[in-house]
Design a protein around this motif. Structure first.
Motif, PDB file in Angstrom:
ATOM      1  N   ILE A 114       0.834  -1.201   0.000  1.00  0.00           N
ATOM      2  CA  ILE A 114       0.000   0.000   0.000  1.00  0.00           C
ATOM      3  C   ILE A 114       0.873   1.257   0.000  1.00  0.00           C
ATOM      4  CG2 ILE A 114      -1.595   1.344   1.437  1.00  0.00           C
ATOM      5  CD1 ILE A 114      -2.912  -1.266   2.247  1.00  0.00           C
ATOM      6  N   ASP A 115       1.936   1.228   0.816  1.00  0.00           N
ATOM      7  CA  ASP A 115       2.855   2.375   0.821  1.00  0.00           C
ATOM      8  C   ASP A 115       3.473   2.587  -0.555  1.00  0.00           C
ATOM      9  OD1 ASP A 115       2.261   2.658   3.480  1.00  0.00           O
ATOM     10  OD2 ASP A 115       4.050   1.567   4.181  1.00  0.00           O
ATOM     11  N   GLU A 116       3.858   1.479  -1.204  1.00  0.00           N
ATOM     12  CA  GLU A 116       4.463   1.591  -2.539  1.00  0.00           C
ATOM     13  C   GLU A 116       3.451   2.141  -3.542  1.00  0.00           C
ATOM     14  OE1 GLU A 116       6.553  -1.306  -5.934  1.00  0.00           O
ATOM     15  OE2 GLU A 116       5.728  -2.148  -4.076  1.00  0.00           O
ATOM     16  N   ALA A 117       2.172   1.669  -3.452  1.00  0.00           N
ATOM     17  CA  ALA A 117       1.153   2.135  -4.395  1.00  0.00           C
ATOM     18  C   ALA A 117       0.863   3.615  -4.201  1.00  0.00           C
ATOM     19  CB  ALA A 117      -0.121   1.298  -4.208  1.00  0.00           C
ATOM     20  N   ARG A 118       0.841   4.060  -2.950  1.00  0.00           N
ATOM     21  CA  ARG A 118       0.602   5.482  -2.697  1.00  0.00           C
ATOM     22  C   ARG A 118       1.758   6.335  -3.200  1.00  0.00           C
ATOM     23  NH1 ARG A 118      -1.788   4.908   3.450  1.00  0.00           N
ATOM     24  NH2 ARG A 118      -3.979   4.437   2.827  1.00  0.00           N
ATOM     25  N   ALA A 119       2.967   5.813  -3.036  1.00  0.00           N
ATOM     26  CA  ALA A 119       4.128   6.573  -3.498  1.00  0.00           C
ATOM     27  C   ALA A 119       4.136   6.730  -5.022  1.00  0.00           C
ATOM     28  CB  ALA A 119       5.414   5.885  -3.037  1.00  0.00           C
ATOM     29  N   ASN A 120       3.593   5.746  -5.732  1.00  0.00           N
ATOM     30  CA  ASN A 120       3.570   5.784  -7.195  1.00  0.00           C
ATOM     31  C   ASN A 120       2.249   6.296  -7.746  1.00  0.00           C
ATOM     32  OD1 ASN A 120       6.213   4.433  -8.090  1.00  0.00           O
ATOM     33  ND2 ASN A 120       5.392   2.965  -6.598  1.00  0.00           N
ATOM     34  N   GLY A 121       1.304   6.636  -6.859  1.00  0.00           N
ATOM     35  CA  GLY A 121       0.039   7.185  -7.334  1.00  0.00           C
ATOM     36  C   GLY A 121      -0.923   6.156  -7.875  1.00  0.00           C
ATOM     37  N   TRP A 122      -0.766   4.909  -7.486  1.00  0.00           N
ATOM     38  CA  TRP A 122      -1.682   3.844  -7.972  1.00  0.00           C
ATOM     39  C   TRP A 122      -2.894   3.785  -7.019  1.00  0.00           C
ATOM     40  CZ3 TRP A 122       2.978   0.053  -7.864  1.00  0.00           C
ATOM     41  CH2 TRP A 122       3.909   0.412  -8.849  1.00  0.00           C
ATOM     42  N   LEU A 123      -3.768   4.756  -7.140  1.00  0.00           N
ATOM     43  CA  LEU A 123      -4.870   4.847  -6.185  1.00  0.00           C
ATOM     44  C   LEU A 123      -5.841   3.674  -6.283  1.00  0.00           C
ATOM     45  CD1 LEU A 123      -5.645   8.682  -6.388  1.00  0.00           C
ATOM     46  CD2 LEU A 123      -4.109   7.439  -4.856  1.00  0.00           C
TER      47      LEU A 123
END
Length: 800
Positions: A746-755
């Protein structure tokens, strides 16, 4: 017009032994002179235990009593004792002349001491009524010193070996001492009839009709010491068991001898084919509600061919049922009673075709077919009421289960806290201030191997026996859990033993499945139930508790069947508890009381705002409903429940909407049209094999899938999100690792904008966290315990 009916006479379940007559009693010192009696007192073994002052007081008191008795007529002291009325109570003590310089209290002490000496010398033999009023302090202890002290020593050794509590031992010794004084015999000469006579006296003089304290202990003490050559307890000896047909019929005092004979003959013909409970119901209908009522309202009738007016009057009377002191109420079993009487007439008519000896009694039945046509509607009404009960109780079952579990945990922690506190100390528990106190009788009879722990609420003054409260809470929880996970009848629950737990090895995978062997209470076929993890936890907890409190073993206990009136062999029953100095199986009344105790704490109410009540059979109906709604075929459920007919099982399940029932029946009929009819009567081997393989396909990475039998996975194997996943406690580290991995993703997805990815991962994280919380909450229960069940080896399976 108000109809009346004759009350059925109540037959005692326990033998009263009223035929035992009182023996003529006279002591060995009955013919001694006053001087001989006074010379005999110092020779008693208990004399040396008295100080000089007490010895003088006893001699003077005995002389005063003998002088007073000598003024009454009689050939010996016993006759004078009876003529003086001294055998009835102790009010005469104040009338005995004594030294006028002494106070009233000193006089009573001297007279009482003198009476003790006369009883020990057997100058007079007292009645139980006198002993109950006399209440001597050391008389019974002196009896054990004077009469066969070596036997009393052996009796106390037998009590210690049997684990008898000091209070029970003291009560039993007091009863034996009373019987020795009353009968004038040595302790080793006491008989079973002496026990019965003492018990009968106590029952007659007790306001509630209960047995006197200590009589059961006295029976055990005399039995274990070899005085009584009997087997079993006094309770078992008093049970009347299954009574002969003639005795049961004669209890209704039927006057017409030919009618009595034909009723007995008919009942003897029917008796072998039905159980004893059904037989007593049939006998009570024919001999009591039918013919005894006919004779009392129409005396002199000597034929089964009833006139029309007599038959009609009887039909009107049985519409209501009355009991002494109660207002008549409509009889619910009116139609069933009519059918039993009609069957009586029809059976005789049919038997007369083969046996001419029945022909004189083959007459027209007073019950016409039209009189019983309402039975179908009656059954539908009963079934509808049963369905309504399930509709009200099934949604509330989680509340009942949670309350039982919470109350069990609270009482267990309270017991631990109370046990850690010393007597007189106060302690806090769950926001309440408690003080540990002693029982009134604690310490009077010596140290107790199983002392009860009593606590007092400091604020309210309420006292609670936490030992008993914890036991009641535990067994209430165990009863509710076992009933709802097995669907067994109440009698079957009480018949579960440690030997009923067996294991079965699947032929394909070799996996071992625990099974519970259910002893039939109504049918003649035993059945096996699969032990689920929840049920295994309950049974393991019960076994662990019984072993921990009984030296590592489960005691062998014989269960008495209240319906069949028979006592089974000693077996390691699981639902047993400590009663006094011995273990016994729970009674049906106790089980119902335990369930009602939990219901009271829930505060649940039905639609009419009345307190909600669960019967043990309600859990059986809820088990069937839950199993079938979960996907289990009805014919498989019928086998698990032990039903011989699918119709019986369907009556348990008809709690759904009518269209669902009709759809299901249409589905069954459509399949029956293209498949063998026998397939729906009894499961085949292939069906059972498929049923077993269903559990093999539920093994997952994190535990077990709980999806219903015969249904596919509807969640595309997204097991972490699925509510059907039952996490194995051993996989807790793996579940924690999955939660950490999801958080990192989840942290990685938020960092890359994968909402969009964040939203999906968050749903999985919430589901995994909820499963971890549930796993931790269930882990607060006691640790797993080995069931110790025997293996059933498949002879056709080759070793791997």
């Amino acid at each position: 017009m108000t109809a009346t009916t004759v009350a059925t006479p109540k037959r005692p379940r326990l033998a009263t032994h009223d035929d035992l007559t009182e023996e003529n009693r006279a002591g060995c010192g009955n013919g001694l002179t006053v001087g001989d009696v006074l010379a005999l007192l110092p020779k008693l073994p208990s004399w040396s235990g008295l100080d000089t002052r007490e010895q003088t007081r006893r001699l003077r008191g005995a002389e005063a009593v003998l002088t007073w008795l000598h003024s009454f007529p009689g050939e010996g002291w016993q006759q004078r004792w009876l003529a003086a009325g001294a055998d009835k109570d102790t009010t005469w003590i104040d009338a005995v002349p004594y030294d006028h310089s002494r106070s009233v209290a000193q006089k009573r002490v001297a007279i009482t001491s003198g009476v003790n000496g006369l009883l020990l010398c057997r100058v007079v033999v007292p009645s139980y009524q006198f002993l109950a009023a006399f209440r001597p302090l050391r008389l019974y202890e002196n009896v054990r010193q004077v009469f066969q002290p070596e036997l009393f020593a052996r009796i106390q050794q037998a009590a210690a070996a049997a684990g008898m509590r000091p209070r029970d031992l003291s009560g039993g010794l007091a009863v034996i001492s009373k019987m020795v004084l009353h009968t004038g015999r040595e302790p080793g000469e006491l008989t079973v009839d002496d026990i019965y006579r003492y018990r009968n006296h106590g029952v007659r003089h007790d306001p509630r009709g209960h047995s006197p304290h200590g009589v059961h202990a006295a029976w055990e003490l005399l039995r274990h010491s070899g005085v009584l050559a009997v087997e079993g307890s006094l309770a078992a000896a008093l049970r009347r068991g299954q009574r002969p047909t003639a005795e049961l019929v004669d209890s209704y005092q039927i006057q017409c001898q030919p009618i009595r004979d034909v009723l007995m003959r008919y009942l003897d013909e029917r008796r072998p084919a039905i159980d004893y409970s059904s037989f007593r119901t049939l006998l009570g209908t024919l001999a009591g509600s039918f013919w005894s009522d006919i004779e009392q309202h129409h005396p002199g009738l000597d034929t089964l061919n009833l006139p029309a007016d007599v038959a009609e009057a009887w039909k009107q009377r049985i519409l209501v049922t009355t009991k002494p002191g109660r207002e008549g109420r409509p009889r619910k079993s009116y139609l069933e009673l009519m059918i039993r009487v009609r069957a009586f007439y029809l059976d005789i008519a049919e038997w007369a075709l083969e046996d001419p000896s029945w022909a004189p009694w083959a007459v027209a039945s007073p019950i016409r077919r039209i009189d019983t046509e309402g039975i179908a509607a009656h059954h539908k009404k009963v079934t509808s009421q049963m369905h309504q009960r399930i509709r009200e109780r099934l949604p509330q079952l989680p509340v009942l289960v949670e309350t039982a579990e919470r109350h069990r945990a609270e009482q267990a922690t309270l017991l631990v806290a109370a046990n850690a506190a010393a007597v007189g100390d106060s302690f806090d528990h769950e926001g309440t201030r408690w003080r540990r106190v002693n029982h009134k009788t604690q310490g009077r009879f010596g140290p107790d191997s199983h002392p009860a722990i009593l606590v007092e609420n400091v604020a309210t003054g309420e006292r609670i026996d936490v030992t008993r409260a914890e036991a009641d809470a535990f067994w209430a929880w165990a009863t509710i859990e076992t009933l709802r996970h097995t669907g067994v009848r109440l009698e079957e629950l009480l018949e579960i033993t440690h030997l009923a737990l067996v294991s079965y090895r699947l032929p394909d995978t070799g996996e071992i499945l625990p099974l519970l062997q259910v002893v039939p209470s109504k049918s003649n076929e035993e059945r096996l139930l699969l032990v689920t993890p929840e049920l295994a936890h309950v049974l393991a907890t019960i076994i662990n508790r019984l072993r921990s409190t009984n030296g590592g073993v489960i005691p062998l206990v014989a269960r008495y069947d209240e319906h069949e009136r028979i006592t089974g062999p000693p077996l390691p029953h699981l639902f047993q508890h400590r009663h006094g100095w011995r273990n016994q199986v729970f009674s049906t009344t106790t089980v119902k009381s335990l369930i009602n105790g939990v219901l009271t704490r829930t505060g649940l109410r039905d639609n009419a705002r009345r307190p909600l009540r669960y019967t043990p059979h309600d859990f059986r109906r809820m088990f069937a409903t839950d199993a079938v709604t979960g996907g289990l075929p009805v014919h498989i459920a019928a086998r698990l429940l032990g039903h011989a007919s699918l119709t019986t099982t369907q009556a348990y399940l008809a709690v759904f909407q009518d269209d669902l029932v009709r759809s299901y029946r249409a589905f069954v009929e459509a399949r029956r049209a293209v498949r063998p009819a026998a397939e729906y009567r009894e499961p085949t081997d292939d069906e059972w094999r498929e049923f077993q393989q269903h559990f093999e396909l539920r093994k997952l990475e994190l535990g077990t899938c709980g999806r219903p039998y015969g249904t596919p996975c509807k969640h595309e194997h997204a097991c972490v999100r699925c509510s059907m996943l039952r996490v194995d406690p051993k996989q807790r580290p793996r579940l924690i690792e999955i939660i950490r991995n999801l958080s990192d993703r989840i942290d990685e997805a938020r960092a890359n904008g994968w909402l969009g990815e964040v939203q999906g991962l968050q749903i999985s994280l919430n589901a995994a966290s909820a499963k971890l919380a549930t796993l931790d909450r269930s882990g607060q229960s006691p640790g797993a315990v080995q069931l110790g069940i025997p293996m059933i080896h498949d002879p056709e399976r080759r070793p791997t």
